[in-house]
Design a protein around this motif. Structure first.
Motif, PDB file in Angstrom:
ATOM      1  N   ASP A  33      12.036  19.846  57.290  1.00  0.00           N
ATOM      2  CA  ASP A  33      12.097  18.381  57.305  1.00  0.00           C
ATOM      3  C   ASP A  33      12.598  17.913  55.947  1.00  0.00           C
ATOM      4  O   ASP A  33      11.835  17.817  54.982  1.00  0.00           O
ATOM      5  N   TYR A  34      13.896  17.609  55.867  1.00  0.00           N
ATOM      6  CA  TYR A  34      14.509  17.275  54.583  1.00  0.00           C
ATOM      7  C   TYR A  34      13.798  16.103  53.903  1.00  0.00           C
ATOM      8  O   TYR A  34      13.486  16.161  52.711  1.00  0.00           O
ATOM      9  N   ALA A  35      13.564  15.031  54.644  1.00  0.00           N
ATOM     10  CA  ALA A  35      12.976  13.834  54.042  1.00  0.00           C
ATOM     11  C   ALA A  35      11.576  14.111  53.524  1.00  0.00           C
ATOM     12  O   ALA A  35      11.195  13.655  52.436  1.00  0.00           O
TER      13      ALA A  35
ATOM     14  N   GLN B 241      22.602  19.558  52.586  1.00  0.00           N
ATOM     15  CA  GLN B 241      22.638  19.066  53.960  1.00  0.00           C
ATOM     16  C   GLN B 241      23.305  20.107  54.873  1.00  0.00           C
ATOM     17  O   GLN B 241      24.449  19.941  55.318  1.00  0.00           O
ATOM     18  N   TYR B 242      22.551  21.171  55.166  1.00  0.00           N
ATOM     19  CA  TYR B 242      23.092  22.230  56.009  1.00  0.00           C
ATOM     20  C   TYR B 242      23.303  21.770  57.449  1.00  0.00           C
ATOM     21  O   TYR B 242      24.167  22.304  58.149  1.00  0.00           O
ATOM     22  N   GLU B 243      22.534  20.816  57.914  1.00  0.00           N
ATOM     23  CA  GLU B 243      22.712  20.334  59.282  1.00  0.00           C
ATOM     24  C   GLU B 243      24.108  19.721  59.461  1.00  0.00           C
ATOM     25  O   GLU B 243      24.775  19.966  60.472  1.00  0.00           O
TER      26      GLU B 243
ATOM     27  N   ARG C  29      22.003  12.294  62.601  1.00  0.00           N
ATOM     28  CA  ARG C  29      20.923  12.883  61.804  1.00  0.00           C
ATOM     29  C   ARG C  29      21.117  12.586  60.316  1.00  0.00           C
ATOM     30  O   ARG C  29      20.161  12.289  59.600  1.00  0.00           O
ATOM     31  N   ASP C  30      22.367  12.674  59.846  1.00  0.00           N
ATOM     32  CA  ASP C  30      22.649  12.407  58.433  1.00  0.00           C
ATOM     33  C   ASP C  30      22.294  10.968  58.082  1.00  0.00           C
ATOM     34  O   ASP C  30      21.710  10.696  57.031  1.00  0.00           O
ATOM     35  N   ASP C  31      22.628  10.051  58.959  1.00  0.00           N
ATOM     36  CA  ASP C  31      22.302   8.641  58.725  1.00  0.00           C
ATOM     37  C   ASP C  31      20.798   8.422  58.589  1.00  0.00           C
ATOM     38  O   ASP C  31      20.349   7.603  57.781  1.00  0.00           O
ATOM     39  N   GLU C  32      20.024   9.141  59.387  1.00  0.00           N
ATOM     40  CA  GLU C  32      18.573   8.952  59.375  1.00  0.00           C
ATOM     41  C   GLU C  32      17.958   9.316  58.023  1.00  0.00           C
ATOM     42  O   GLU C  32      16.907   8.798  57.651  1.00  0.00           O
ATOM     43  N   LEU C  33      18.618  10.185  57.291  1.00  0.00           N
ATOM     44  CA  LEU C  33      18.079  10.625  56.001  1.00  0.00           C
ATOM     45  C   LEU C  33      18.223   9.562  54.921  1.00  0.00           C
ATOM     46  O   LEU C  33      17.494   9.600  53.914  1.00  0.00           O
TER      47      LEU C  33
END
Length: 422
Positions: free
Chosen positions: A203-205, A218-220, A243-247
């Motif tokens: 979970d990056y965040a 950001q490997y995803e 997904r990137d935007d959500e971070l």
């Protein structure tokens, strides 16, 4: 925006052979010779791989306070940092703080006398734990005050020398509570320092929040970009961008399409689609990085074997080639890179802007990255046919080959791409 370099490979240092077979002092000066190339690309940071004393590939550190003699000495790093700063370029170091090499003096001392054993994590059998099965990499004990003190000391030492921040290698294997003890202590002395965690999964965040890091890898998004292009399934790219935007509510991720641990992007998707990957990287949110050589269209495949990283970590020339010295594909990729980085520089708001997927099919996609009063539109066509796509209110072609804009639509050639503005 970073230019990522693996110094041992870049400078031709011996990895498994002895230095006596390949003697050359002060190899770090080779990187200094490429700084004008970095500036001409439009980038303003160099993210260095490991440069500290080690046994082989740099991630088996034997002394965090000494420059690897295969690369040079502390004066060479001082010179590189000064030359970078003179050009407005920041310098990031690679901190390997999850583990050390088995030949680290503290580990040898712990084996012989028990002194320094508090630095290392022991298993139930009393034997030292190793990193992901690599017997040469002995894990540090991150619950130990001694390890906290060691890492704070190392970071402080090199930040005082003038570097600008740290990449935290294998940060995903280190408890976030450890970073939450170390990083605030370092920031007290160096409030402008920037800390990037290598996080492959998780979970990056949450990791950023608990660790106090500034960003993570950001490997995803990396996987979403190259998989989508290679598999002709741009719905996968759509998912990765959402997904990137959500971070962004939590932090700005470190974004990339290549690094020293993965197959080169031109090999992963093919040379004709490498510009497509870079167009996405440079027009969606993040702090983007370009792996040295990708701007020249270099190809190489990572293999799962001893030495399997060597191909993606090659020696580079002592000085960068000029555009006139490059073959057609390399010269084209260099031109594309400079063009896309320039767009990013002219629109710095892209770093934190959200991206909407306006139109998507397996082989085409239209992305609109925008704020309340500005927008950039990126169009990809990975099919073998010319396509006409919605321009999403854009009125100007900023980049792309043979793109025609008319009547609120853009026509792209087969395997074409475009970045639009206005």
């Amino acid at each position: 925006m970073w230019w990522h370099v693996y110094p041992l490979g870049f400078t031709g240092a011996p990895i498994r052979e002895t230095e006596a077979e390949h003697p050359e002092p002060h190899r770090l000066t080779r990187i200094e010779a490429w700084l004008d190339h970095v500036v001409e690309l439009g980038l303003n940071g160099i993210a260095l791989g490991p440069i500290f004393a080690s046994t082989t590939h740099g991630y088996d550190t034997t002394d965090h306070l000494s420059i690897d003699p295969r690369l040079g000495d502390e004066d060479d790093l001082r010179s590189l940092v000064a030359a970078a700063h003179d050009r407005g370029v920041r310098v990031l170091l690679d901190g390997v703080f999850n583990h050390v090499g088995r030949e680290h003096p503290a580990f040898l001392s712990a084996l012989e006398s028990g002194e320094g054993a508090a630095l290392f994590r022991l298993g139930a059998d009393g034997k030292p734990e190793v990193f992901e099965g690599h017997d040469a990499l002995v894990e540090l004990d991150h619950s130990s005050d001694a390890v906290v003190d060691l890492v704070v000391e190392v970071m402080d030492h090199w930040l005082r020398l003038g570097v600008d921040g740290w990449r935290l290698d294998a940060a995903y294997s280190v408890p976030t509570a450890f970073w939450a003890r170390v990083l605030p202590a370092v920031r007290e002395r160096h409030p402008q320092a920037w800390f990037l965690g290598e996080v492959i999964h998780g979970d990056y965040a949450q990791i950023v929040a608990e660790s106090t890091m500034d960003s993570v890898t950001q490997y995803e998004l990396w996987q979403g970009i190259w998989h989508a292009l290679a598999d002709a399934n741009l719905f996968e790219l759509q998912h990765a961008i959402v997904r990137d935007d959500e971070l962004l509510a939590a932090f700005v991720p470190y974004t990339f399409v290549g690094n020293h641990d993965v197959t080169r992007i031109a090999s992963a998707v093919g040379p004709d689609l490498a510009p497509h990957a870079l167009a996405v990287l440079m027009t969606v949110a993040g702090t983007p990085a370009i792996y040295a050589g990708d701007e020249l269209g270099m190809q190489a495949v990572k293999e799962e074997r001893i030495g399997g990283d060597d191909a993606v970590r090659p020696e580079m020339p002592p000085v960068p080639p000029t555009a006139d010295e490059l073959d057609g594909p390399a010269a084209h990729m260099l031109h594309v890179t400079r063009t896309l980085v320039a767009i990013r520089r002219r629109h710095p708001w892209l770093t934190r802007a959200h991206t909407d997927v306006v139109d998507v099919a397996n082989g085409t996609i239209v992305l609109r990255t925008a704020t309340a009063d500005a927008a950039i539109v990126t169009l990809l066509n990975i099919t073998g046919e010319a396509v006409t796509l919605p321009a999403a209110d854009a009125t100007e072609v900023l980049a792309g080959d043979d793109v025609h804009l008319a009547d609120a639509h853009a026509t792209l050639p087969p395997r074409g791409w475009a970045v639009l503005g206005g």
